[in-house]
Design a protein around this motif. Structure first.
Motif, PDB file in Angstrom:
ATOM      1  N   SER A 188       7.370   5.864  -0.563  1.00 15.97           N
ATOM      2  CA  SER A 188       6.387   4.919  -1.100  1.00 15.97           C
ATOM      3  C   SER A 188       5.740   5.364  -2.414  1.00 15.97           C
ATOM      4  CB  SER A 188       5.302   4.641  -0.059  1.00 15.97           C
ATOM      5  OG  SER A 188       4.698   5.856   0.326  1.00 15.97           O
ATOM      6  N   LYS A 223       7.710  -1.498   5.407  1.00 15.49           N
ATOM      7  CA  LYS A 223       7.729  -0.149   4.827  1.00 15.49           C
ATOM      8  C   LYS A 223       8.534  -0.237   3.542  1.00 15.49           C
ATOM      9  CE  LYS A 223      10.211   4.171   5.543  1.00 15.49           C
ATOM     10  NZ  LYS A 223       9.310   5.221   5.184  1.00 15.49           N
ATOM     11  N   PRO A 224       7.962   0.111   2.402  1.00 13.28           N
ATOM     12  CA  PRO A 224       6.605   0.581   2.193  1.00 13.28           C
ATOM     13  C   PRO A 224       5.647  -0.602   2.084  1.00 13.28           C
ATOM     14  CG  PRO A 224       7.764   0.506   0.104  1.00 13.28           C
ATOM     15  CD  PRO A 224       8.749   0.076   1.152  1.00 13.28           C
ATOM     16  N   GLY A 225       4.347  -0.282   2.103  1.00 11.31           N
ATOM     17  CA  GLY A 225       3.355  -1.321   1.834  1.00 11.31           C
ATOM     18  C   GLY A 225       2.559  -1.778   3.020  1.00 11.31           C
ATOM     19  N   LYS A 226       2.618  -1.061   4.120  1.00 13.32           N
ATOM     20  CA  LYS A 226       1.960  -1.479   5.368  1.00 13.32           C
ATOM     21  C   LYS A 226       0.513  -1.951   5.200  1.00 13.32           C
ATOM     22  CE  LYS A 226       0.667   1.737   8.281  1.00 13.32           C
ATOM     23  NZ  LYS A 226       0.619   2.800   9.301  1.00 13.32           N
ATOM     24  N   PRO A 227      -0.348  -1.251   4.423  1.00 15.29           N
ATOM     25  CA  PRO A 227      -1.762  -1.673   4.422  1.00 15.29           C
ATOM     26  C   PRO A 227      -2.063  -2.914   3.578  1.00 15.29           C
ATOM     27  CG  PRO A 227      -1.485   0.620   3.626  1.00 15.29           C
ATOM     28  CD  PRO A 227      -0.144  -0.021   3.625  1.00 15.29           C
ATOM     29  N   ARG A 260       9.394  -0.591  11.266  1.00 12.47           N
ATOM     30  CA  ARG A 260       8.901  -1.649  10.376  1.00 12.47           C
ATOM     31  C   ARG A 260      10.067  -2.179   9.555  1.00 12.47           C
ATOM     32  NH1 ARG A 260       4.725   1.322   6.854  1.00 12.47           N
ATOM     33  NH2 ARG A 260       5.104   3.236   7.987  1.00 12.47           N
ATOM     34  N   ASN A 269      -0.013   3.796  -3.181  1.00 11.82           N
ATOM     35  CA  ASN A 269       1.296   4.364  -3.523  1.00 11.82           C
ATOM     36  C   ASN A 269       2.049   3.400  -4.446  1.00 11.82           C
ATOM     37  OD1 ASN A 269       1.603   6.898  -2.113  1.00 11.82           O
ATOM     38  ND2 ASN A 269       1.471   5.710  -0.215  1.00 11.82           N
ATOM     39  N   SER A 279       4.833   1.197  -3.048  1.00  9.93           N
ATOM     40  CA  SER A 279       4.230   0.240  -2.102  1.00  9.93           C
ATOM     41  C   SER A 279       3.552  -0.894  -2.865  1.00  9.93           C
ATOM     42  CB  SER A 279       3.192   0.935  -1.224  1.00  9.93           C
ATOM     43  OG  SER A 279       3.734   2.073  -0.629  1.00  9.93           O
TER      44      SER A 279
END
Ligand SMILES: Nc1nc2c(c(=O)[nH]1)N[C@H]1C(S)=C(S)[C@@H](COP(=O)(O)OP(=O)(O)OC[C@H]3O[C@@H](n4cnc5c(N)ncnc54)[C@H](O)[C@@H]3O)O[C@H]1N2
Ligand code: MOO
Length: 425
Positions: free
Chosen positions: A389, A298-302, A362, A319, A322
């Motif tokens: 994010s 987190k951030p950036g999960k995907p 996360r 984002n 992210s």
């Protein structure tokens, strides 16, 4: 084929709390990148003056010793210490004057001295250079009051490097310090990796160029200028910067063309789970191979990574923070591997300048600023109270990212955490 590995190790602990079994740990994602991304083919010879930022494809060796001859380290007078017999003071004749770049034809004998300037070749017969402040000059003579030690103020030939020694290894990115060492070694040209071809595709029908007129539900595009700035590096050739059409078919065509002309295609946005997230469907329709999609951060999960025909693909989230964070975490090592750059370990420990309360789940990468040292000499960082994010306003003040472990909901002031400095751009 899609390789979504089950999380099998503890790493930062981020897998333990996330509901999705598909999320990878940072370490597992790095291992995957390290395993499958290899150096691009192609090298070129370029002159040193144009080599800044390029990655060495061959080592650099010294063409001759450095310095190439014994030379004066000070402005003063060169003479033979052995000529000073008995007790001083001694009076010597100034028989020559040698500037830097000149060779003296004469060899000094007995009580002869040569006036010499910093960097000039020490004449035959001299084994010391006495600073001009330490002698008394009267007309064509100097008076020396103290006996100098042989070798005084002489920079010996080869004292910095012998001929043929390796000055820089393959894989070194040439910054100004490395270029200085190349020049001292006499390397007027170097063999470097060819530039990496990178394409950037920024998606989102809602984005408009920063500062341009925008409709009520539109926002200014942060990712294009941010990533163009990051990618503006000498070893990167930005072959395309495009805004993506938010449809699977539109992206299919755009990505196909970009992948045909690039080593690495970077996309932003359109990789989450919504019906309007078309990047992955377009990529799969092109026969692309998704190596991972979703990291427990987190951030950036995907954040996602894979291959489209002949090119690598890094899918950054839309984002902006992210996108920035995931570039730091994954984009930087991908570029390093593709260009053959030897990665340096820059991660270090710092202590928190304030307590942190957060939602566990996360591993969090929070921008942080180095502000000094505590009483025990440990580096202290400060940061915002939470990570958002979409917020980049605080980024200019930050120096890097702190890693907050996934399972941690509270850290007191002075807690030891890992810190990764930002890459230079
Ligand atoms: N149902 C779920 N929704 C979302 C999830 C989820 O797990 N389930 N994940 C969220 C997370 S976390 C992130 S991060 C985002 C990532 O979504 P995308 O990568 O698909 O990005 P977009 O939806 O296209 O955009 C997200 C956000 O960023 C703004 N944006 C996009 N591009 C730009 C740009 N160039 N400059 C400035 N801002 C940009 C965009 O307007 C959106 O607000 O998904 C969550 N949703
Ligand atoms: O990964 Mo998203 O960046 O948490 O908002």
């Amino acid at each position: 084929m899609s390789i979504l590995q089950p999380v099998t190790r503890t790493g930062c602990g981020c897998e333990g709390h996330d509901t999705s079994k598909k999320l990878m740990t940072i370490d597992a994602a790095h291992d995957l990148i390290g395993h499958c991304v290899t150096i691009v083919d192609g090298t070129e010879d370029i002159c040193l003056g144009k080599a800044l930022g390029r990655v060495l494809a061959d080592p650099v060796s010294s063409r001759s010793m450095s310095p190439p001859f014994d030379n004066a380290a000070m402005d003063g007078f060169a003479f033979s210490s052995a000529a000073l017999r008995g007790d001083g003071p001694w009076v010597l004749d100034v028989a020559a004057r040698i500037q830097a770049g000149q060779c003296s034809a004469m060899s000094l004998v007995d009580l002869q001295a040569a006036q010499i300037f910093t960097g000039a070749k020490v004449p035959e017969g001299a084994d010391v250079v006495m600073m001009q402040e330490e002698v008394k000059r009267t007309g064509k003579t100097i008076r020396v009051a103290t006996r100098p030690t042989p070798g005084l103020n002489i920079r010996r030939a080869g004292s910095e490097m012998e001929a043929g020694v390796t000055v820089l290894e393959t894989g070194r990115r040439l910054d100004a310090r490395a270029i200085a060492a190349c020049a001292a070694a006499g390397a007027g040209s170097v063999t470097v990796r060819r530039r990496l071809r990178v394409a950037l595709l920024v998606t989102g029908n809602e984005i408009r160029t920063a500062g341009a007129l925008r409709a009520e539900a539109q926002i200014w595009d942060v990712n294009t200028p941010m990533l163009t700035g990051i990618l503006t590096q000498p070893q990167i050739d930005i072959v395309a910067v495009e805004q993506g059409i938010d449809s699977r078919d539109g992206l299919f065509l755009q990505i196909a063309e970009l992948a045909a002309n690039a080593d690495l295609v970077i996309t932003t946005g359109g990789i989450s789970v919504g019906e309007e997230d078309h990047i992955k469907p377009a990529l799969l329709a092109l026969g692309g191979d998704i190596q991972f999609s979703g990291v427990a951060i987190k951030p950036g999960k995907p954040v996602s990574f894979g291959r489209i025909r002949g090119a690598w693909w890094l899918g950054l989230p839309g984002n902006p923070l992210s996108a920035f964070v995931t570039w730091q975490l994954f984009g930087t090592p991908i570029v390093a591997r593709l260009t053959g750059e030897t990665e340096r370990v820059t991660r270090r420990h710092v202590v928190t300048g304030a307590a942190i309360s957060r939602k566990p789940g996360r591993c969090e990468l929070r921008p942080a600023r180095c502000v000094g040292f505590d009483g025990q000499g440990r580096e202290v960082v400060t940061f915002y109270a939470e990570t958002h994010s979409g917020h980049v306003r605080g980024l200019p003040e930050a120096d890097g990212l702190i890693f907050l472990p996934a399972d941690c909901d509270f850290l007191p002031e002075g807690a030891l955490v890992e810190f990764q400095p930002f890459c230079p751009n």
